[in-house]
Design an enzyme around this catalytic site. Structure first.
Site, PDB file in Angstrom:
ATOM      1  N   LYS A  55       0.840  -1.202   0.000  1.00  0.00           N
ATOM      2  CA  LYS A  55       0.000   0.000   0.000  1.00  0.00           C
ATOM      3  C   LYS A  55       0.875   1.251   0.000  1.00  0.00           C
ATOM      4  O   LYS A  55       0.604   2.229  -0.697  1.00  0.00           O
ATOM      5  CB  LYS A  55      -0.962  -0.025   1.195  1.00  0.00           C
ATOM      6  N   GLN A  99      -4.914  -1.648   9.222  1.00  0.00           N
ATOM      7  CA  GLN A  99      -4.838  -2.982   8.627  1.00  0.00           C
ATOM      8  C   GLN A  99      -5.500  -4.008   9.552  1.00  0.00           C
ATOM      9  O   GLN A  99      -5.229  -4.050  10.752  1.00  0.00           O
ATOM     10  CB  GLN A  99      -3.358  -3.338   8.369  1.00  0.00           C
ATOM     11  N   ASP A 122     -11.071   2.671   3.478  1.00  0.00           N
ATOM     12  CA  ASP A 122     -11.430   1.256   3.327  1.00  0.00           C
ATOM     13  C   ASP A 122     -12.927   1.096   3.043  1.00  0.00           C
ATOM     14  O   ASP A 122     -13.362   0.033   2.607  1.00  0.00           O
ATOM     15  CB  ASP A 122     -11.132   0.503   4.636  1.00  0.00           C
TER      16      ASP A 122
HETATM   17  N1  GUN Z   1      -7.089  -6.982   5.689  1.00  0.00           N
HETATM   18  C1  GUN Z   1      -7.367  -7.730   4.604  1.00  0.00           C
HETATM   19  N2  GUN Z   1      -7.916  -6.966   3.634  1.00  0.00           N
HETATM   20  C2  GUN Z   1      -7.978  -5.718   4.119  1.00  0.00           C
HETATM   21  C3  GUN Z   1      -8.425  -4.482   3.572  1.00  0.00           C
HETATM   22  O1  GUN Z   1      -8.907  -4.387   2.437  1.00  0.00           O
HETATM   23  N3  GUN Z   1      -8.325  -3.404   4.399  1.00  0.00           N
HETATM   24  C4  GUN Z   1      -7.817  -3.501   5.664  1.00  0.00           C
HETATM   25  N4  GUN Z   1      -7.774  -2.391   6.383  1.00  0.00           N
HETATM   26  N5  GUN Z   1      -7.393  -4.625   6.189  1.00  0.00           N
HETATM   27  C5  GUN Z   1      -7.463  -5.726   5.416  1.00  0.00           C
END
Ligand code: GUN
Length: 292
Positions: A55, A99, A122
């Protein structure tokens, strides 16, 4: 039938190129204004560390600022909530991503609820989920948004198509169903209690596999010519080579002779999730400035 393998990496690269151009324009027009994403990682889960690194790299590639907040696994919920309050109040931070999963001592929903909905890149906050489900402007969850873009790569008119979503998670299955419904599909949701999944699959023009079980959906279940979007990312040991590899929720090799189009794992949905996160961060920046 020759199946089309939908190249998520290529579509994501195109999206990021377009975003980079928009970011350049924003900087020029608005005195250097640069979207900023804050990424929060609690603990040392290796998969999460990889996702967070990817990211951050994506932020660099589109010209965003990104800041990382790496906290120990023993972080308390109050400490994490205090960090989120600080990021909510920081005008340099346009998007906040915590996350998941979080350590079990922390209530994930409480943390999601604490993020300013305008910075919730998100799209997990109940306000954004509610707005998205009734068609109001919102920040939509990235993985289902990415799946919709990939479906539209191969089929522009989804009206009346039968779509089957396998998996009912809050972050993929449920918002996926509401996006397909908005595109006028006839949507069925299947899950662990569904009876006769092969029969449901056999009816579907579009299948979204998001149940998190390696190669669970078998090729013979799939209707000839269907579009199959595989959200699964499962690490397994290859029985022949003994090496670790990533596989999706669909038995890819078995499915290939039946499908019209299918996403590979890796290289399908995964890169799209990150591209849509970048798109949401730009959108959040515009929303916060009253431009969207
Ligand atoms: N963990 C697995 N996929 C995601 C996601 O799309 N966003 C976040 N914040 N955590 C995750």
């Amino acid at each position: 039938m020759t199946a089309q393998i939908i190249d998520g990496r290529a579509v994501a690269a195109r999206m990021k190129q377009e975003l980079a151009a928009q970011v350049c324009e924003m900087k020029q027009r608005h005195d250097g204004l640069t979207p900023g994403l804050a990424v929060v990682l609690v603990g040392e889960d290796p998969a999460s560390q990889v996702y967070v690194r990817n990211k951050k790299l994506a932020c660099e590639s589109v010209g965003f600022r990104s800041t990382s907040h790496t906290l120990p696994a023993a972080t308390t919920q109050d400490e994490l909530l205090a960090l989120i309050a600080q990021l909510n109040a920081d005008p340099m931070v346009n998007g906040i991503l915590v996350q998941l999963p979080l350590p079990s001592a922390i209530n994930e929903q409480m943390v999601i609820n604490a993020i300013d909905p305008l910075k919730d890149v998100d799209g997990f906050h109940p306000v954004n989920i509610g707005c998205q489900s009734i068609g109001l402007a919102s920040l939509a969850p990235c993985t289902p948004s990415g799946c919709m873009i990939l479906i539209e790569e191969v089929e522009k008119d989804l009206s009346g198509k039968k779509a089957l979503v396998v998996g009912r998670s809050n972050i993929v299955g449920k918002p996926m169903a509401s996006m397909l419904l908005k595109a006028n599909c006839t949507v069925t949701m299947a899950h662990s209690r569904t009876r006769n999944l092969p029969e449901e699959c056999a009816q579907a023009d579009i299948i979204i596999a998001a149940l998190g079980r390696p190669a669970f959906l078998r090729g013979a279940w799939i209707k000839e010519g269907a579009i199959v979007i595989d959200v699964g990312i499962n690490r397994v040991t290859n029985e022949e080579t003994g090496k670790s590899q990533l596989v999706g929720d669909v038995a890819f090799d078995e499915a290939l002779p039946h499908v019209g189009a299918i996403t590979p794992v890796p290289g399908g949905v995964g890169p799209m999730t990150i591209a849509c996160l970048m798109q949401n961060t730009l959108k959040a920046t515009k929303m916060q400035n009253g431009w969207a």
